[in-house]
Scaffold this active site. Structure first.
Site, PDB file in Angstrom:
ATOM      1  N   GLY A 145       0.822  -1.208   0.000  1.00 59.34           N
ATOM      2  CA  GLY A 145       0.000   0.000   0.000  1.00 59.34           C
ATOM      3  C   GLY A 145       0.851   1.250   0.000  1.00 59.34           C
TER       4      GLY A 145
ATOM      5  CD  GLU B  15      -1.236   8.157   1.521  1.00 61.22           C
ATOM      6  OE1 GLU B  15      -1.854   9.197   1.822  1.00 61.22           O
ATOM      7  OE2 GLU B  15      -0.491   7.549   2.314  1.00 61.22           O
TER       8      GLU B  15
ATOM      9  CB  SER C   1       3.483  10.381 -10.160  1.00 60.64           C
ATOM     10  OG  SER C   1       2.613   9.752 -11.055  1.00 60.64           O
TER      11      SER C   1
ATOM     12  NE  ARG D   2     -14.810 -11.692 -40.460  1.00 58.15           N
ATOM     13  CZ  ARG D   2     -16.108 -11.792 -40.209  1.00 58.15           C
ATOM     14  NH1 ARG D   2     -16.630 -12.932 -39.772  1.00 58.15           N
ATOM     15  NH2 ARG D   2     -16.895 -10.743 -40.375  1.00 58.15           N
TER      16      ARG D   2
ATOM     17  CD  GLN E 272      -9.266  -1.063 -36.954  1.00 57.38           C
ATOM     18  OE1 GLN E 272      -9.582  -0.686 -35.836  1.00 57.38           O
ATOM     19  NE2 GLN E 272      -9.937  -0.721 -38.039  1.00 57.38           N
TER      20      GLN E 272
ATOM     21  CD  GLU F 239       4.474  -2.808  -9.926  1.00 59.55           C
ATOM     22  OE1 GLU F 239       5.695  -2.896  -9.995  1.00 59.55           O
ATOM     23  OE2 GLU F 239       3.740  -3.761  -9.603  1.00 59.55           O
TER      24      GLU F 239
END
Ligand SMILES: Cc1cc2nc3c(=O)[nH]c(=O)nc-3n(C[C@H](O)[C@H](O)[C@H](O)COP(=O)(O)OP(=O)(O)OC[C@H]3O[C@@H](n4cnc5c(N)ncnc54)[C@H](O)[C@@H]3O)c2cc1C
Length: 384
Positions: free
Chosen positions: A123, A126, A131, A270, A338, A365
């Site tokens: 933890g 906040e 950053s 496809r 796409q 992270e």
């Protein structure tokens, strides 16, 4: 390391098979229900994935951090929720206890974290900022009668509210040094009075993983729950995040490669205008670019891991690996979606999941901007 040893290759293959045989058939349903996949987590625990870089004397597999990265890449080729569950549990939950903990803390937590019986969490972030950690931190811990008394709120904490969450390492301000906040890490076991876990966030992606806000209101834990030295919390999480970036890079490469895997199958089946769509050069070039991104990003994380395991400085390489691999994941997810056309927008195909899961890789992270700041700093540009 660019050519895997027999041992690494055996691990990679066993996780590839597990992801294909066990995770792939069921994870889409967990994802749609936004349900934590306890059964898959139990099986990953039995395989030893939560203990890969932890020595056998602490109940782990005695491997290394690169082994963890290989496993994360293979899991994320199929699904990122299970990959981030392992990443956060090992890299953010267990590794700080292994690296900085006392013998008692290691004995108390590592065997159960390494077996996956319990999950660890970290933890740091906040609501006021992730950053700029020291600038955004408001959580405090003060010593009172042999106990830490913790007050504050943590945001976006992975693995923090599952039925098997064991312990959260909480970064908190424990005083002031030279006019700056003194930050320390304190281990808070799940279920401690005063520690409240909010309901799960509704997320854009990683929907089968557990992410919560945590609040601490006069939450008391013994003074011995301090992790490592008082005031070393900032240095601890910088080290933890440097390593974690290589792990997130591996996870990103897995997602990028998963987009290639899925696309290669789809473009053969496809048809449009009388041909498989894979016969058109526009589609072939897209897939060639996707493969190139996954390949080069993999080299970047292999290289960062190699430096880390050799005990060499790797901060810049870890940041580069995270930056290029999260870009690769985003670009490949967009291109794969796409290629799948309308089906790419349907949740029943994995590429839709990849598309939703890719964005967080540029945020968690350390955002891409933070990676660029780290790289620029390593190049000496902050001295200007
Ligand atoms: C699903 C999920 C899981 C997470 N798990 C965890 C966890 O387990 N533990 C934990 O502690 N945290 C966790 N986080 C938090 C995550 O690490 C942060 O969200 C991240 O570090 C960014 O912090 P922030 O959200 O506060 O954004 P901010 O720091 O507010 O940034 C906002 C924007 O400003 C930019 N920015 C900030 N400073 C600068 C600058 N100097 N120059 C240029 N741009 C800048 C950022 O790059 C970003 O684009 C998780 C987040 C999510 C979404």
């Amino acid at each position: 390391m660019h050519r895997l040893s027999e041992e690494y290759e055996a691990l990679r293959k066993s996780v590839e098979d597990f992801a294909h045989d066990v995770v792939a058939p069921v994870i889409g349903d967990y994802y749609e229900r936004e349900e934590f996949p306890y059964d898959i987590v139990r099986q990953m625990g039995r395989m030893g994935l939560f203990g890969l870089p932890i020595p056998e004397e602490h109940g782990g597999m005695g491997g290394d951090y690169f082994a963890l990265c290989l496993a994360l890449e293979e899991l994320a080729r199929v699904d990122s929720s299970v990959a981030i569950t392992v990443e956060a549990a090992v890299s953010l939950g267990a590794m700080p206890i292994y690296r900085f903990g006392t013998d008692e803390q290691r004995a108390e937590w590592l065997p159960r974290l390494a077996s996956g019986e319990l999950l660890g969490a970290f933890g740091l972030t906040e609501p006021g900022g992730g950053s700029d950690v020291p600038g955004g931190m408001r959580t405090t811990a003060r010593l009172d009668g042999g106990e830490w008394v913790i007050n504050g709120t943590k945001a976006f904490i992975t693995n923090s509210g599952t039925d098997i969450t064991g312990v959260v390492g909480v970064a908190a301000i424990t005083g002031e040094r030279n006019g700056k906040p003194e930050i320390s890490t304190i281990l808070v076991p799940a279920g401690t009075p005063g520690f409240t876990v909010s309901k799960k966030y509704s997320k854009v992606g990683w929907s089968a993983s557990d992410t919560r806000e945590l609040s601490f209101s006069d939450c008391r834990v013994p003074a011995e729950n301090l992790l490592g030295e008082r005031g070393r919390g900032y240095a601890q999480f910088l080290q933890t995040l440097d390593e974690g970036r290589i792990a997130i890079a591996a996870l990103s490469v897995g997602l990028a490669q998963g987009c290639v895997d899925e696309s290669l199958g789809y473009v053969r089946d496809r048809h449009a205008f009388g041909k498989p769509i894979g016969a058109y050069q526009a589609i072939q070039f897209k897939i060639a670019d996707m493969e190139t991104r996954a390949f080069t990003a993999r080299l970047a994380y292999y290289h960062a891991a190699e430096k880390m395991l050799a005990g060499e400085p790797f901060k810049k390489e870890a940041a580069i690996a995270k930056l290029v691999s999260s870009n690769a994941a985003m670009d490949n997810a967009r291109d794969a979606t796409q290629i799948f056309g309308g089906y790419g927008f349907m949740n029943e195909y994995p590429v839709g999941r990849f598309y939703r899961d890719a964005k967080i890789l540029e945020i968690g992270e350390g955002t891409s901007e933070v990676q660029r700041m780290l790289i620029a700093r390593q190049l000496g540009l902050n001295d200007l």
